[in-house]
Design an enzyme around this catalytic site. Structure first.
Site, PDB file in Angstrom:
ATOM      1  N   GLY A   1       0.840  -1.203   0.000  1.00  0.00           N
ATOM      2  CA  GLY A   1       0.000   0.000   0.000  1.00  0.00           C
ATOM      3  C   GLY A   1       0.870   1.246   0.000  1.00  0.00           C
ATOM      4  O   GLY A   1       1.881   1.289   0.688  1.00  0.00           O
TER       5      GLY A   1
ATOM      6  N   GLY B   1       6.231  -2.156   3.615  1.00  0.00           N
ATOM      7  CA  GLY B   1       5.746  -2.485   4.949  1.00  0.00           C
ATOM      8  C   GLY B   1       6.089  -3.912   5.347  1.00  0.00           C
ATOM      9  O   GLY B   1       7.070  -4.488   4.857  1.00  0.00           O
TER      10      GLY B   1
ATOM     11  N   THR C   1       4.864   2.726   6.031  1.00  0.00           N
ATOM     12  CA  THR C   1       3.449   2.375   6.240  1.00  0.00           C
ATOM     13  C   THR C   1       2.779   3.363   7.190  1.00  0.00           C
ATOM     14  O   THR C   1       3.385   3.790   8.176  1.00  0.00           O
ATOM     15  CB  THR C   1       3.228   0.946   6.806  1.00  0.00           C
ATOM     16  OG1 THR C   1       1.868   0.823   7.234  1.00  0.00           O
ATOM     17  CG2 THR C   1       4.095   0.610   8.008  1.00  0.00           C
TER      18      THR C   1
ATOM     19  N   ASP D   1       0.626   2.495   9.077  1.00  0.00           N
ATOM     20  CA  ASP D   1       0.256   1.703  10.265  1.00  0.00           C
ATOM     21  C   ASP D   1       1.284   1.770  11.395  1.00  0.00           C
ATOM     22  O   ASP D   1       0.983   1.402  12.534  1.00  0.00           O
ATOM     23  CB  ASP D   1       0.039   0.237   9.882  1.00  0.00           C
ATOM     24  CG  ASP D   1      -1.129   0.043   8.935  1.00  0.00           C
ATOM     25  OD1 ASP D   1      -1.986   0.943   8.874  1.00  0.00           O
ATOM     26  OD2 ASP D   1      -1.172  -0.994   8.252  1.00  0.00           O
TER      27      ASP D   1
ATOM     28  N   ARG E   1     -24.668  14.510  18.705  1.00  0.00           N
ATOM     29  CA  ARG E   1     -24.645  13.108  18.253  1.00  0.00           C
ATOM     30  C   ARG E   1     -23.417  12.367  18.757  1.00  0.00           C
ATOM     31  O   ARG E   1     -22.429  12.971  19.174  1.00  0.00           O
ATOM     32  CB  ARG E   1     -24.579  13.071  16.715  1.00  0.00           C
ATOM     33  CG  ARG E   1     -25.877  13.426  16.042  1.00  0.00           C
ATOM     34  CD  ARG E   1     -25.658  13.553  14.549  1.00  0.00           C
ATOM     35  NE  ARG E   1     -26.926  13.657  13.853  1.00  0.00           N
ATOM     36  CZ  ARG E   1     -27.049  14.091  12.605  1.00  0.00           C
ATOM     37  NH1 ARG E   1     -25.988  14.495  11.929  1.00  0.00           N
ATOM     38  NH2 ARG E   1     -28.237  14.143  12.033  1.00  0.00           N
TER      39      ARG E   1
ATOM     40  N   GLY F   1      -5.930   0.494   9.945  1.00  0.00           N
ATOM     41  CA  GLY F   1      -5.124  -0.304  10.870  1.00  0.00           C
ATOM     42  C   GLY F   1      -5.876  -1.564  11.244  1.00  0.00           C
ATOM     43  O   GLY F   1      -6.730  -1.523  12.134  1.00  0.00           O
TER      44      GLY F   1
ATOM     45  N   ARG G   1     -23.437   8.283  14.200  1.00  0.00           N
ATOM     46  CA  ARG G   1     -22.992   8.296  12.797  1.00  0.00           C
ATOM     47  C   ARG G   1     -21.567   7.762  12.686  1.00  0.00           C
ATOM     48  O   ARG G   1     -20.783   7.853  13.645  1.00  0.00           O
ATOM     49  CB  ARG G   1     -23.010   9.721  12.244  1.00  0.00           C
ATOM     50  CG  ARG G   1     -24.383  10.358  12.202  1.00  0.00           C
ATOM     51  CD  ARG G   1     -25.180   9.843  11.006  1.00  0.00           C
ATOM     52  NE  ARG G   1     -26.363  10.655  10.798  1.00  0.00           N
ATOM     53  CZ  ARG G   1     -27.566  10.391  11.316  1.00  0.00           C
ATOM     54  NH1 ARG G   1     -27.729   9.358  12.116  1.00  0.00           N
ATOM     55  NH2 ARG G   1     -28.599  11.171  11.058  1.00  0.00           N
TER      56      ARG G   1
ATOM     57  N   ARG H   1      -4.009   7.952   3.376  1.00  0.00           N
ATOM     58  CA  ARG H   1      -2.737   7.600   2.731  1.00  0.00           C
ATOM     59  C   ARG H   1      -2.362   8.575   1.625  1.00  0.00           C
ATOM     60  O   ARG H   1      -1.321   8.410   0.986  1.00  0.00           O
ATOM     61  CB  ARG H   1      -2.835   6.201   2.121  1.00  0.00           C
ATOM     62  CG  ARG H   1      -2.671   5.132   3.127  1.00  0.00           C
ATOM     63  CD  ARG H   1      -2.508   3.740   2.632  1.00  0.00           C
ATOM     64  NE  ARG H   1      -2.645   3.424   1.252  1.00  0.00           N
ATOM     65  CZ  ARG H   1      -3.083   2.243   0.808  1.00  0.00           C
ATOM     66  NH1 ARG H   1      -3.459   1.321   1.669  1.00  0.00           N
ATOM     67  NH2 ARG H   1      -3.132   1.982  -0.461  1.00  0.00           N
TER      68      ARG H   1
END
Ligand code: F6P
Length: 359
Positions: free
Chosen positions: A11, A113, A136, A138, A173, A181, A277, A286
């Site tokens: 990614g 990654g 990454t 992440d 709300r 992740g 929501r 990204r």
């Protein structure tokens, strides 16, 4: 003549181009005209199929701030690397070695990654000279305190939570912001804290939905009209976390909602009666330019990778440990995941100010 290949795999994220630029500038600075840099197209796919191009110094100019990757990328699962393709009979590992030899490479710089690092380590074991850079959003690569792309993604996710805060307040709300992740909660944790989320749910800390609901009800009792949850896409309930591996996998795969956040939202709405929501920024996290920090670390990582290549110190990843860029052996990195430690000081501090982790 020195010959170096560069590929970006898995990614994408912010900072890939600035890292590529750092490597290229470091090599040109040292070798001058005595270096050829080959850009491999679309990651390991290009290496398997022999798609590469000789890059020119001007290809690396003006890309410091550009998002994505000028080389293209693709996902090539590690578990399939040794599986010979039935239709084409392509032996991927043999093809990658063949094209490495065809380019007469001295080294291949690989930006990626966790999956990418497993394949990079395999190529290193197969005798190719490899250096890697940790990429990454992440932030889950073992052996480095930080990966590039992470900070830019945290900035974006935090901005999303900021924007959601104003509309959540106006309407009274409950809002869930789902951050990327699947296996590690770094992005959700950091953006959740930076954005002032009231509840943070990450894969490393299975949640109890009753605790989540209790937290929201307590906020309402204390006069707070809204609540914000930062939820990782891989957040998991205690119930599911306790299941045997196979059953757990099936339960996650058979979720009746688009993602876990929608299930949590439904449960909150049912129990509290408060409108709930979900916002999923998804790949937005990204995209776009790397922030200043990612430009800074990618430039340091790129320069360090070029140094490793110049010194012919192969089989290492450039990591950041205690603020210093250090070489970390690939064999130690591959196959490990850097999760958020549940006893981390960050979690402790968050709990100290009343953030709930649903545990
Ligand atoms: O590994 C980076 C990452 O963005 C994860 O956070 C996310 O779960 C995954 O990639 C999404 O993958 P894809 O881009 O293939 O949909």
């Amino acid at each position: 003549m020195k010959r170096v290949g560069i590929l970006t795999s898995g990614g994408d994220c912010q900072g890939l181009n600035s890292a590529i630029r750092g490597i290229a500038k470091g090599l040109y600075e040292y070798y001058g005209k005595n270096v050829e840099i080959y850009g491999i197209v679309d990651g390991y796919r290009g290496l398997i199929h022999g798609e590469y191009r000789l890059m020119q110094p001007e290809d690396f100019s003006g890309i410091l701030t550009r998002g994505g990757t000028i080389l293209g990328t693709s996902r090539q699962p590690f578990k399939l690397m040794r599986v010979v393709d039935e239709e084409t009979s392509i032996d991927k590992v043999a093809e990658m070695k063949k094209h490495y030899a065809q380019m007469k490479l001295d080294c291949l710089a690989i930006l990626g990654g966790n999956g990418t690092h497993k394949t990079a380590n395999m190529l290193s074991e197969e005798g190719l000279n490899v250096v890697t850079l940790p990429k990454t959003i992440d932030n889950d690569i073992w052996g480095t305190d930080v990966t590039f792309g992470f900070q830019s993604a945290v900035d974006i996710a935090t901005h999303v939570i900021d924007c959601i805060h104003t509309t959540a307040t106006s309407h009274g709300r409950v809002f869930i912001v789902e951050c990327m992740g699947h296996k590690a909660g770094w992005l959700t944790l950091n953006a959740g804290i930076a954005g002032g989320a009231d509840i943070i749910l990450i894969p490393e800390i299975p949640y109890d939905i009753n605790k989540v609901i209790e937290c929201i009800k307590n906020r309402t009792k204390s006069g707070k009209t809204f609540s914000i949850l930062a939820v990782a896409e891989g957040a998991v309930s205690k119930e599911i976390a306790e299941m045997p591996k196979k059953q757990k996998k099936e339960a996650i795969a058979n979720l009746m909602y688009p993602s876990i956040s929608y299930k949590i939202a439904h449960e909150i709405e049912e129990a509290t009666g408060q409108e709930t929501r979900v916002t999923v920024p998804g790949h937005f996290q990204r995209g776009g330019s790397p922030d200043a920090y990612d430009r800074y670390i990618t430039t340091l990582f790129g320069a360090a990778a070029a140094k490793l290549i110049i010194k012919e110190k192969y089989g290492f990843m450039t990591g950041m440990v205690d603020g210093k860029v250090v070489p970390v052996p690939l064999s130690e990195v591959a196959g490990k995941l850097k999760e958020v430690p549940t006893n981390s000081k960050i979690i402790k501090a968050a709990k100290d100010i009343g953030i709930s982790f649903g545990d």
